[in-house]
Write a protein that holds these residues in place. Structure first.
Motif, mmCIF file in Angstrom:
data_model
loop_
_atom_site.group_PDB
_atom_site.id
_atom_site.type_symbol
_atom_site.label_atom_id
_atom_site.label_comp_id
_atom_site.label_asym_id
_atom_site.label_seq_id
_atom_site.Cartn_x
_atom_site.Cartn_y
_atom_site.Cartn_z
ATOM 1 N N CYS A 1 -3.534 15.576 3.762
ATOM 2 C CA CYS A 1 -4.864 15.415 4.350
ATOM 3 C C CYS A 1 -5.894 16.148 3.493
ATOM 4 N N SER B 1 -3.881 20.783 8.934
ATOM 5 C CA SER B 1 -2.838 20.433 7.958
ATOM 6 C C SER B 1 -3.468 20.008 6.624
ATOM 7 N N TRP C 1 -8.259 11.797 9.559
ATOM 8 C CA TRP C 1 -8.812 11.490 8.235
ATOM 9 C C TRP C 1 -7.979 10.374 7.587
ATOM 10 N N CYS D 1 -9.235 20.393 8.668
ATOM 11 C CA CYS D 1 -7.988 20.025 9.364
ATOM 12 C C CYS D 1 -6.943 21.126 9.187
ATOM 13 N N CYS E 1 -4.246 10.620 8.933
ATOM 14 C CA CYS E 1 -3.669 11.934 9.226
ATOM 15 C C CYS E 1 -3.479 12.023 10.734
ATOM 16 N N TYR F 1 -3.098 14.461 12.497
ATOM 17 C CA TYR F 1 -3.676 15.669 13.080
ATOM 18 C C TYR F 1 -5.171 15.529 13.326
ATOM 19 N N CYS F 2 -5.890 14.992 12.330
ATOM 20 C CA CYS F 2 -7.340 14.961 12.481
ATOM 21 C C CYS F 2 -7.920 13.547 12.388
HETATM 22 ZN ZN LIG Z 1 -5.968 15.966 8.735
#
Ligand SMILES: [Zn+2]
Length: 376
Positions: free
Chosen positions: A323, A330, A309, A328, A304, A306-307
């Motif tokens: 995700c 998202s 993961w 997160c 992911c 964004y985070c």
């Molecule tokens: Zn994420």
């Protein structure tokens, strides 16, 4: 056929020079391109008078090319980046080609003048403005091509965005971290089908037969056409990237994996990545930009952006990334697979050059959930 004759001469001189180089090298005589060229010209009138039938570059240039090839080879040995030792050229397997220096030809509208031949029509006229420094004439499939080297004065674009990530994939040719996509896949799918058929046809034919030769040529033409269409897209993409971005993050090419790969679609996307890396190398550098290669084993598709993961169980057929990390922003948001990958590549590239210090990593993955489930 003047072209075939000139290319044959170039190949002959290359092979002669390589044999002579090897002999002198073993005799510890320190061969150089210049010495070989001189030596060839001394015996030429007596032994190979037919080499005068074509442009003098057809017999001069191979010696110089060989010198460059050996320099690259020896430098490769020193730096550890191994380059292949120059090889003999075979009539069947090597591409027929020869070089012309700028004083050996003249360009007209849609045509080129070649010494001892005259005017030859070109399918396309020169699209670039600049000083033409040389030309190489090459046979590909059944066509002869002129590629001209043009020295261009570059206009520096004023405004460039900072950085971009590029994902080269199987489903879309390339996806940028901005969300822009470069396609040619609908066409590629039909072409791949045709290619498989042509391949099968070739292998059904008896070795050495006329029909096999016909099938081989058909396959070569198909290959060539596909490469042209792909390269057209890649040229546009690489110019766009070089003009608009100072930093381009992109996956590195894994050569070992490349050799092992026998799947057509995969090998085409690898070839596309290789070509794109080549194009970017010259275009981005020329404009003062920087290419950051992200290791092939960095799991850009599975992470992911964004985070951090990771979706370890993700399959090639999964087109949407969701995700599963509850904290997160998202969480469970549908992200396009390739767009997410391009963003991961961008962040990894920025991390590699120290522009951001946090790695998108270590947040957990679906494996943790599985482990937890096993434990429970
Ligand atoms: Zn994420």
């Amino acid at each position: 056929m003047y072209f075939a004759k000139a290319a044959g001469t170039a190949r002959f001189v290359w092979n002669w020079a390589l044999a002579e180089w090897n002999r002198q090298y073993e005799a510890a005589e320190k061969p150089t391109a210049f010495k070989l060229k001189k030596q060839f010209n001394e015996i030429r009138r007596e032994q190979f008078p037919w080499t005068w039938d074509v442009s003098k570059n057809a017999s001069d240039q191979p010696c110089l090319d060989l010198g460059k090839a050996f320099t690259a080879f020896f430098e490769g040995l020193k730096s550890g980046k191994r380059k292949g030792r120059p090889k003999f050229k075979s009539k069947k397997r090597s591409k027929a080609s020869f070089y012309l220096a700028h004083d050996q030809f003249e360009l007209g509208d849609h045509r080129i003048w070649i010494p001892k031949l005259g005017w030859v029509n070109m399918a396309e006229k020169l699209r670039f403005k600049g000083k033409v420094t040389g030309a190489r004439i090459t046979k590909t499939a059944d066509w002869w091509f002129v590629s001209l080297t043009v020295e261009m004065v570059d206009e520096m674009p004023e405004k460039r965005a900072a950085a971009v990530g590029v994902d080269v994939g199987l489903n879309r040719l390339a996806t940028l971290s901005t969300g822009e996509g470069y396609e040619n896949q609908a066409f590629l799918r039909t072409a791949l089908k045709k290619l498989r058929q042509a391949n099968k046809r070739l292998h059904r034919r008896v070795k050495g037969s006329k029909n096999r030769e016909k099938a081989r040529r058909q396959l070569a033409r198909l290959h060539y056409r596909m490469t042209c269409l792909r390269d057209d897209v890649l040229h546009k993409l690489s110019t766009h990237l070089a003009e608009c971005y100072a930093i381009v993050g992109i996956e590195d090419l894994n050569l070992k994996g490349l050799l092992k790969n026998r799947k057509l679609a995969r090998s085409f996307s690898d070839a596309a990545l290789g070509k794109l890396l080549d194009l970017l190398a010259s275009k981005v550098e020329q404009r003062g930009g920087q290419i950051i290669k992200v290791g092939r084993f960095f799991p850009s598709s599975k992470t992911c952006h964004y985070c951090g993961w990771r979706w370890e169980a993700m399959e090639l057929s999964d087109r949407v990334f969701r995700c599963q990390n509850k904290s997160c922003a998202s969480f469970q948001v549908a992200q396009d697979r390739d767009h997410n990958a391009a963003l991961c590549i961008l962040f990894e590239a920025l991390r590699l050059i120290g522009l951001i210090d946090q790695a998108v990593d270590g947040i957990g993955s679906d494996d943790d959930v599985n482990l937890a489930a096993d434990a429970g």
